[in-house]
Design a protein around this motif. Sequence first.
Motif, PDB file in Angstrom:
ATOM      1  N   ILE A  14      26.005 -40.173 -47.815  1.00  0.00           N
ATOM      2  CA  ILE A  14      27.194 -40.033 -48.666  1.00  0.00           C
ATOM      3  C   ILE A  14      26.725 -39.880 -50.105  1.00  0.00           C
ATOM      4  CG2 ILE A  14      29.442 -40.990 -49.272  1.00  0.00           C
ATOM      5  CD1 ILE A  14      29.355 -42.682 -46.809  1.00  0.00           C
ATOM      6  N   HIS A  15      26.202 -38.730 -50.410  1.00  0.00           N
ATOM      7  CA  HIS A  15      25.749 -38.418 -51.760  1.00  0.00           C
ATOM      8  C   HIS A  15      25.699 -36.906 -51.907  1.00  0.00           C
ATOM      9  CE1 HIS A  15      21.801 -37.476 -50.007  1.00  0.00           C
ATOM     10  NE2 HIS A  15      21.865 -38.644 -49.392  1.00  0.00           N
ATOM     11  N   THR A  16      25.509 -36.444 -53.109  1.00  0.00           N
ATOM     12  CA  THR A  16      25.474 -35.009 -53.355  1.00  0.00           C
ATOM     13  C   THR A  16      24.114 -34.439 -52.965  1.00  0.00           C
ATOM     14  OG1 THR A  16      24.668 -35.252 -55.624  1.00  0.00           O
ATOM     15  CG2 THR A  16      27.053 -35.349 -55.281  1.00  0.00           C
ATOM     16  N   ARG A  17      24.007 -33.124 -52.982  1.00  0.00           N
ATOM     17  CA  ARG A  17      22.728 -32.493 -52.658  1.00  0.00           C
ATOM     18  C   ARG A  17      21.648 -32.820 -53.675  1.00  0.00           C
ATOM     19  NH1 ARG A  17      23.222 -28.659 -48.663  1.00  0.00           N
ATOM     20  NH2 ARG A  17      25.346 -28.043 -48.135  1.00  0.00           N
TER      21      ARG A  17
ATOM     22  N   MET B  44      43.622 -31.509 -32.205  1.00  0.00           N
ATOM     23  CA  MET B  44      43.315 -31.295 -33.616  1.00  0.00           C
ATOM     24  C   MET B  44      41.930 -31.858 -33.906  1.00  0.00           C
ATOM     25  SD  MET B  44      45.488 -32.395 -36.975  1.00  0.00           S
ATOM     26  CE  MET B  44      45.676 -34.055 -36.350  1.00  0.00           C
ATOM     27  N   SER B  45      41.080 -31.094 -34.529  1.00  0.00           N
ATOM     28  CA  SER B  45      39.726 -31.530 -34.830  1.00  0.00           C
ATOM     29  C   SER B  45      39.736 -32.532 -35.971  1.00  0.00           C
ATOM     30  CB  SER B  45      38.841 -30.335 -35.195  1.00  0.00           C
ATOM     31  OG  SER B  45      39.330 -29.714 -36.359  1.00  0.00           O
ATOM     32  N   GLN B  46      38.828 -33.490 -35.871  1.00  0.00           N
ATOM     33  CA  GLN B  46      38.707 -34.525 -36.895  1.00  0.00           C
ATOM     34  C   GLN B  46      37.402 -34.352 -37.655  1.00  0.00           C
ATOM     35  OE1 GLN B  46      41.075 -36.577 -37.597  1.00  0.00           O
ATOM     36  NE2 GLN B  46      42.428 -36.208 -35.852  1.00  0.00           N
ATOM     37  N   ARG B  47      37.406 -34.741 -38.915  1.00  0.00           N
ATOM     38  CA  ARG B  47      36.205 -34.677 -39.730  1.00  0.00           C
ATOM     39  C   ARG B  47      35.182 -35.667 -39.178  1.00  0.00           C
ATOM     40  NH1 ARG B  47      35.318 -33.071 -45.042  1.00  0.00           N
ATOM     41  NH2 ARG B  47      33.635 -34.118 -46.145  1.00  0.00           N
ATOM     42  N   ASN B  48      33.951 -35.225 -38.952  1.00  0.00           N
ATOM     43  CA  ASN B  48      32.919 -36.089 -38.387  1.00  0.00           C
ATOM     44  C   ASN B  48      31.624 -35.855 -39.142  1.00  0.00           C
ATOM     45  OD1 ASN B  48      31.241 -37.675 -36.905  1.00  0.00           O
ATOM     46  ND2 ASN B  48      31.630 -36.689 -34.948  1.00  0.00           N
ATOM     47  N   LEU B  49      31.195 -36.877 -39.867  1.00  0.00           N
ATOM     48  CA  LEU B  49      29.959 -36.792 -40.632  1.00  0.00           C
ATOM     49  C   LEU B  49      28.938 -37.787 -40.117  1.00  0.00           C
ATOM     50  CD1 LEU B  49      31.472 -36.525 -44.207  1.00  0.00           C
ATOM     51  CD2 LEU B  49      30.676 -34.682 -42.759  1.00  0.00           C
ATOM     52  N   ARG B  50      29.011 -38.111 -38.815  1.00  0.00           N
ATOM     53  CA  ARG B  50      28.112 -39.108 -38.260  1.00  0.00           C
ATOM     54  C   ARG B  50      26.652 -38.676 -38.370  1.00  0.00           C
ATOM     55  NH1 ARG B  50      29.805 -43.954 -37.612  1.00  0.00           N
ATOM     56  NH2 ARG B  50      28.254 -44.243 -35.998  1.00  0.00           N
TER      57      ARG B  50
ATOM     58  N   GLU C 156      35.293 -43.107 -44.736  1.00  0.00           N
ATOM     59  CA  GLU C 156      35.991 -43.502 -43.515  1.00  0.00           C
ATOM     60  C   GLU C 156      35.176 -43.168 -42.275  1.00  0.00           C
ATOM     61  OE1 GLU C 156      38.683 -45.123 -41.037  1.00  0.00           O
ATOM     62  OE2 GLU C 156      38.681 -45.246 -43.220  1.00  0.00           O
ATOM     63  N   ALA C 157      34.448 -42.051 -42.308  1.00  0.00           N
ATOM     64  CA  ALA C 157      33.631 -41.674 -41.162  1.00  0.00           C
ATOM     65  C   ALA C 157      32.528 -42.690 -40.895  1.00  0.00           C
ATOM     66  CB  ALA C 157      33.018 -40.289 -41.391  1.00  0.00           C
ATOM     67  N   PHE C 158      32.090 -43.394 -41.932  1.00  0.00           N
ATOM     68  CA  PHE C 158      31.033 -44.396 -41.791  1.00  0.00           C
ATOM     69  C   PHE C 158      31.569 -45.798 -42.070  1.00  0.00           C
ATOM     70  CE2 PHE C 158      28.648 -40.513 -42.535  1.00  0.00           C
ATOM     71  CZ  PHE C 158      27.622 -40.621 -41.613  1.00  0.00           C
ATOM     72  N   SER C 159      32.829 -46.033 -41.732  1.00  0.00           N
ATOM     73  CA  SER C 159      33.411 -47.358 -41.962  1.00  0.00           C
ATOM     74  C   SER C 159      32.713 -48.429 -41.143  1.00  0.00           C
ATOM     75  CB  SER C 159      34.905 -47.341 -41.638  1.00  0.00           C
ATOM     76  OG  SER C 159      35.117 -46.956 -40.279  1.00  0.00           O
TER      77      SER C 159
END
Length: 217
Positions: free
Chosen positions: A102-105, A1-7, A138-141
């Motif tokens: 972690i912000h909007t466009r 299962m793929s995990q969300r990754n925003l690294r 969580e991705a950048f915890s």
Amino acid sequence: MSQRNLRNNRYDRAGERPYRRANPLVRLWRWRTEIALLAAAVTVVAVVVHSLGEGRWWPSLILAGTIGVPAASRLGRNWMIAHLWCLVSRHRVQRTCVESGIHTRTGRLPLILWITPTNAGEKALVLTRAGTCAEDFEAFSGELASACYARRVNVARHRKWAHLITIEIIRREPAPGLFPVLDRIYGQANWVPVRSGRDHEEVPDIRSVTTTFPVAA
């Protein structure tokens, strides 16, 4: 299962809009505590100077007692240090949001509504903007824990309102009796922990694997 990754920074690409500085009202909101403390300090100095100029000592004695008595007690020092860490963590979380994307466009950061001391560190109530969510934090915890000089960071979302999340900053072992009321101000039943797939690798169940050996005739 793929995990969300925003690294990788999702706005670090050609044609994307980078983070831009907030308007003055938002910046005033972020520095509201420091501005209030500065105003209080200026007021105290003005009162002391004015009273000494008129030859009155009792205002200075009252102010010295109000500040000195809490600072002389262990409980008062712990209270001041804990709230000082709240100020530090609030700005460090905001800076991590800038650096990690972690912000909007349009450059709007998540809004830290409230941050309080806990038995193990601090806990922040955060309002996420449209385009961000609990999984982003969580991705950048790891980055959040490093920025806040903490051991780790736990992220949870509200069961009913997904745009409300809590960031629990763990910097020490829980200290019994320290801020017992503020530690429970958010409640436990309303929040769902967000766990990252990066921290939990799938381990095969060895009990389901059977090994057969050849039987000698």
